[in-house]
Design a protein around this motif. Structure first.
Motif, mmCIF file in Angstrom:
data_model
loop_
_atom_site.group_PDB
_atom_site.id
_atom_site.type_symbol
_atom_site.label_atom_id
_atom_site.label_comp_id
_atom_site.label_asym_id
_atom_site.label_seq_id
_atom_site.Cartn_x
_atom_site.Cartn_y
_atom_site.Cartn_z
ATOM 1 N N GLU A 1 -2.611 7.290 4.446
ATOM 2 C CA GLU A 1 -3.028 6.210 5.828
ATOM 3 C C GLU A 1 -3.484 5.119 6.312
ATOM 4 O OE1 GLU A 1 -1.445 8.428 9.475
ATOM 5 O OE2 GLU A 1 0.147 8.810 8.408
ATOM 6 N N VAL A 2 -4.755 5.422 6.222
ATOM 7 C CA VAL A 2 -5.852 4.555 5.966
ATOM 8 C C VAL A 2 -6.188 3.376 5.072
ATOM 9 C CG1 VAL A 2 -8.812 5.583 5.779
ATOM 10 C CG2 VAL A 2 -7.361 7.154 6.967
ATOM 11 N N VAL A 3 -5.733 4.273 3.700
ATOM 12 C CA VAL A 3 -5.702 2.893 3.000
ATOM 13 C C VAL A 3 -4.504 1.947 2.812
ATOM 14 C CG1 VAL A 3 -7.634 4.410 1.175
ATOM 15 C CG2 VAL A 3 -5.453 4.464 0.390
ATOM 16 N N GLY A 4 -3.659 2.281 3.463
ATOM 17 C CA GLY A 4 -2.602 1.458 4.104
ATOM 18 C C GLY A 4 -1.479 1.841 2.994
ATOM 19 N N LEU A 5 -1.160 2.920 2.025
ATOM 20 C CA LEU A 5 -0.108 3.310 0.579
ATOM 21 C C LEU A 5 1.029 4.543 0.952
ATOM 22 C CD1 LEU A 5 -2.891 2.323 -2.263
ATOM 23 C CD2 LEU A 5 -0.549 1.120 -1.073
#
Ligand code: GUN
Ligand code: FE
Length: 482
Positions: free
Chosen positions: A394-398
Motif C-alpha cells: 500500500e505504501v509503495v502504491g502496488l
C-alpha cells in the motif's frame, strides 16, 4: 530493452501458502495450489482440498492446463510460500556502511559516514559493485520490491535502475535531490534547484527508456529531507508530481535535532509535515520515512493528504532517533509499511525490520500504564508481517499487484523452509538430512507439532536469509539457494 518478463511456461505452485488476510490475521492455505501464467500473474488459486495432489488436479482441470505443460514447484516438508517482502525505504549506496554508525545521531551520521560514501559512488565501477551486491543481497532476504534512494549522480542512479531490471527486483528508483548549501556539503550537492530538476528528469527519461510501462522499475521523486532542499527545488518536484503522477519519497521527523533544523529553516511553515504540504509534496503518493516525532496536528494533516509512513525501527534504534508509534499512526488512519533504512539500520533484511517492529512496539508499550491501552501498543506477529507485505505494498502504491496471493496479483513470492527435525533425531537425522539434501532450514528448528501460527512466529524471531530458498518476481525466479 523490452520487458524481459515473458516466461516460457506456466507454473503451478503446490503446498502451503501463508499471507495476510487482514492486518490482524495471517491466512494459511494448506494443501493448496496456485497457477501462474507466462505473464507472471496468478490466474488460479485452489483451496479446500484434502491433499496437495487433489488441489493440483482440480486447478489443472479448471484451467484446462495439462501437467506436461507446466513447471511444477511443490513444497517439501517444512516449506511454505510467503509473499515477497516490500522494503519501503532503503538507501542502496549506503550498503557498504551497514553496521557502521558508532554513536552518531542522524545529522552528524550524514556528515561523517553517509555523504562521503554516497559521493564516492559517482565512480561507476564502484557503484556497479555496490549496487549489484545490494540488489543480490536484498533479493536473497526475500525483498521483491524496494523503494530505493540512490545518490545525486544521474549515471550511477540510472545504473541502479539497470541492475534492478536485470537482476529482477521490482524497484522504485530515486535520484536524490539536495541543493541546500551549509546542510549539504560542497562536494555532494546539486548546484541549484534547476540543476536538481534537470538531473531528476534525466533519470525519469532513462527509466522510461528501459521499462516503458514501469512494470519492474519506476522512478520516484526524492527530495532527501526538508533541510537539504530549497523551497524552489521542492516546488519544482511537486509540479513534476502533478504533471506525471509520480510518487514521492522523503524523510520526516526522524530525530528531535532533525525536527528543529527543519522548522528553523522553514519558520513560516511551523511544522515538518506542513513544510512538505506548503511545497505540494504531501500527497497520497508520498512515502514519509520515520515519522517518529509527529505531533497530533501533523498526523491529522498526513492522514488528510493520504500520505504513507515507512516505519524504520532498526534505524531508529541504531541512530537513537526514537520509537515510532505504529498503532498510533494506524489509529489516525495512516498506512504504514516497513523500511530497513539501510544503513541507518544495520540490516538489509525486511524480516529483521519486522522483528524490530515487534520489539519496538513493546518499548512503546512499557511506559503506558498497564491495561488495554498498553496492550494495544504491542504489535502481533501477524501485524508486523502485514507491515512487511501488504502494508508495504500500500505504501509503495502496488497493493493491486503484490503483497498477497489472490487471482490477478503478480507472483512476487518466496519459498520459506524451516528445519524440520526428523522423528528419529540424533545421528540418523543428520544422515537423513544429507541424503535428502533439502533439510537446511537454517536457524529455525521445528518439530512438526507446532501450529502454523507457531511456525511462522519462530521464523519471524529466529529466521534469516538461509530460510529463503527461492524468490520470484512477477513469476520469474530471481534467487535460489540449495
Ligand atoms: N535524513 C536525510 N538523509 C537521510 C538518510 O540517508 N538516512 C536517514 N536515516 N535519515 C536521513
Ligand atoms: Fe533513510
Amino acid at each position: 530493452m523490452a520487458s524481459a518478463w515473458s516466461l516460457e511456461r506456466n507454473q503451478l505452485l503446490v503446498g502451503a501458502f501463508v499471507h495476510s488476510k487482514t492486518r490482524e490475521e495471517l491466512e494459511v492455505l494448506e494443501d493448496a495450489a496456485v497457477a501462474v501464467d507466462k505473464g507472471g500473474k496468478i490466474v488460479g488459486v485452489q483451496t479446500g482440498c484434502e491433499t496437495s495432489a487433489a488441489a493440483k488436479q482440480q486447478l489443472l482441470g479448471r484451467l484446462g492446463w495439462s501437467e506436461a505443460d507446466v513447471d511444477l514447484i511443490a513444497c517439501k516438508p517444512g516449506q511454505f510460500f510467503f509473499p515477497g517482502f516490500i522494503d519501503t525505504h532503503v538507501h542502496a549506496p549506503q550498503y557498504p556502511n551497514v553496521g557502521i554508525f558508532g554513536k552518531t545521531t542522524v545529522l552528524d551520521w550524514l556528515q561523517k559516514y553517509t555523504f562521503p560514501l554516497e559521493a564516492s559512488l559517482k565512480d561507476l565501477a564502484k557503484a556497479r559493485r555496490v549496487y549489484t551486491a545490494c540488489v543480490r543481497r536484498t533479493l536473497a532476504h526475500g525483498t521483491t520490491t524496494a523503494a530505493y534512494f540512490a545518490t545525486i549522480d544521474v549515471a550511477a542512479t540510472n545504473l541502479l535502475a539497470d541492475l534492478c531490471l536485470g537482476l529482477g527486483q521490482r524497484a522504485l528508483i530515486g535520484r536524490v535531490c539536495m541543493d541546500t548549501p551549509g546542510i549539504c556539503p560542497d562536494y555532494y550537492r546539486d548546484e541549484s534547484a534547476e540543476e536538481s530538476l534537470r538531473a531528476t528528469l534525466e533519470t525519469i527519461a532513462h527509466v522510461k527508456r528501459i521499462d516503458a510501462d514501469y512494470e519492474i522499475v519506476s522512478p520516484i521523486l526524492t527530495p532527501r529531507f526538508a533541510p537539504s532542499c530549497s523551497g524552489p527545488s521542492m516546488l519544482g518536484l511537486a509540479d513534476l508530481h502533478r504533471r506525471q503522477g509520480l510518487p514521492i519519497q522523503t524523510h520526516i521527523s526522524e530525530h528531535a535535532d532533525d525536527v528543529k533544523l527543519a522548522t528553523d529553516l522553514f519558520p513560516e511553515s511551523g511544522s515538518y509535515a506542513k513544510i512538505y504540504d506548503d511545497h505540494g509534496l504531501l500527497t497520497a503518493k508520498t512515502i514519509l520515512a520515520h515519522a517518529v516525532h509527529l505531533t497530533e496536528g501533523e498526523a491529522t494533516l498526513v492522514a488528510a493528504r493520504g500520505a504513507k509512513v515507512a516505519h524504520c525501527p532498526c534505524s531508529n534504534a541504531c541512530l537513537t532517533s526514537g520509537e515510532a508509534r505504529v498503532r498510533w499512526l494506524w489509529d489516525r488512519g495512516i498506512d504504514v509499511g516497513l523500511g530497513t533504512d539501510m544503513s541507518g539500520g544495520y540490516s538489509p533484511s525486511v524480516l529483521e525490520a519486522a522483528r524490530q517492529a515487534a520489539l519496538v512496539s513493546r518499548y512503546v508499550a512499557m511506559p503506558v500504564p498497564s491495561g488495554d491501552a498498553r496492550e494495544r501498543c504491542k504489535l502481533s506477529v501477524d501485524e508486523v508481517l502485514y507491515l512487511a507485505t501488504r502494508g508495504g505494498a500500500e505504501v509503495v502504491g502496488l497493493a493491486h499487484k503484490v503483497g498477497g496471493f489472490e487471482v490477478g496479483m503478480h507472483w512476487d513470492a518466496q519459498l520459506v523452509e524451516l528445519n524440520l527435525v526428523s522423528q528419529d533425531g540424533g545421528e540418523g537425522a543428520a544422515d537423513k538430512e544429507e541424503e535428502d539434501g533439502f533439510r537446511d532450514g537454517g536457524n529455525v528448528d521445528v518439530f512438526g507439532w507446532e501450529t502454523w501460527e507457531e511456525r511462522v512466529t519462530k521464523w519471524l524471531y529466529n529466521g534469516d536469509d538461509r530460510n529463503t530458498k527461492k524468490v520470484w518476481v512477477k513469476g520469474r525466479l530471481v534467487h535460489s539457494r540449495p
